[in-house]
Design an enzyme around this catalytic site. Structure first.
Site, mmCIF file in Angstrom:
data_model
loop_
_atom_site.group_PDB
_atom_site.id
_atom_site.type_symbol
_atom_site.label_atom_id
_atom_site.label_comp_id
_atom_site.label_asym_id
_atom_site.label_seq_id
_atom_site.Cartn_x
_atom_site.Cartn_y
_atom_site.Cartn_z
ATOM 1 C CE1 TYR A 1 47.772 36.973 35.184
ATOM 2 C CE2 TYR A 1 46.830 39.138 35.016
ATOM 3 C CZ TYR A 1 47.373 38.142 35.880
ATOM 4 O OH TYR A 1 47.194 37.640 36.622
ATOM 5 C CG HIS B 1 44.925 31.432 31.298
ATOM 6 N ND1 HIS B 1 44.461 30.088 31.300
ATOM 7 C CD2 HIS B 1 44.430 31.906 32.837
ATOM 8 C CE1 HIS B 1 43.291 29.904 32.402
ATOM 9 N NE2 HIS B 1 43.328 30.384 32.479
ATOM 10 C CG ASN C 1 38.120 29.673 36.887
ATOM 11 O OD1 ASN C 1 37.333 28.525 37.215
ATOM 12 N ND2 ASN C 1 39.979 29.604 37.592
#
Length: 191
Positions: free
Chosen positions: A15, A20, A112
């Site tokens: 990631y 994100h 989220n």
């Protein structure tokens, strides 16, 4: 004066430096600029920074995005930081790549990480820097876009915006959220 700076993202090499994870990248840049270093601690990577008489506890939650609120609550309580001195840095699809938005409060807008923070704190009243990532992806490819790396053409603007966010964090701490909004909200980033 003590502040909690929260960069949202997902822990793990796969990631790293994705859209994100821009919250992690901004927080890391802020800590590096002020000579701090991260340690692995409860629910987060944590760094302590001092600047002009102010203390910053900077966290990058290791809970994964959907459970970010657990880390935020734990570190707010542990460091005794008021919600108004908690600044969350988050990616935002609804904002173009050349923009940043500072807000004193607001909805989770379908994010989220923000949803988790809102549920666990029971409030939307916390300041945030929304880092525009744009929405330049084919229909049905949102997850791949958000979890994807920046395109080479985007990287220079992303670097400029990271620097602006680092400055925005110090302005937020020294002059308040309105000054940070004045600094960042009307800027258009281009090369």
């Amino acid at each position: 004066m003590k502040f909690l700076v929260v960069g949202l993202g997902n822990a793990g090499n796969e990631y790293a430096h994705t859209r994100h994870n821009i919250g992690f990248d901004v927080t890391a840049a802020f800590v590096a600029k002020h000579g701090g270093s991260f340690r692995s601690d409860r629910l987060a990577y944590v760094a302590d920074v001092k600047w002009k008489g102010k203390q910053f506890c900077c966290i990058m939650p290791t809970t994964f995005m959907n459970l970010s609120g657990k880390a935020v609550r734990y570190w707010m309580d542990k460091e005794k930081v008021d919600i108004s001195n908690t600044l969350v840095i988050v990616d935002d699809l609804a904002i173009p790549l050349d923009k940043l938005r500072v807000r004193p409060a607001g909805s989770d807008a379908g994010h989220n990480g923000l949803k988790s923070i809102q549920e666990i704190l029971g409030s939307m009243e916390y300041p945030r820097i929304r880092f525009g990532i744009g929405n330049d992806y084919p229909k049905g490819m949102q997850a791949e876009f958000v979890l994807g790396k920046w395109r080479p053409a985007e990287e220079p603007i992303v670097r400029l915006k990271i620097e602006a966010c680092v400055e925005g964090i110090t302005v937020f701490a020294s002059q308040g959220v309105n000054a940070a909004m004045n600094l960042l909200n009307n800027k258009q980033f281009s090369l």
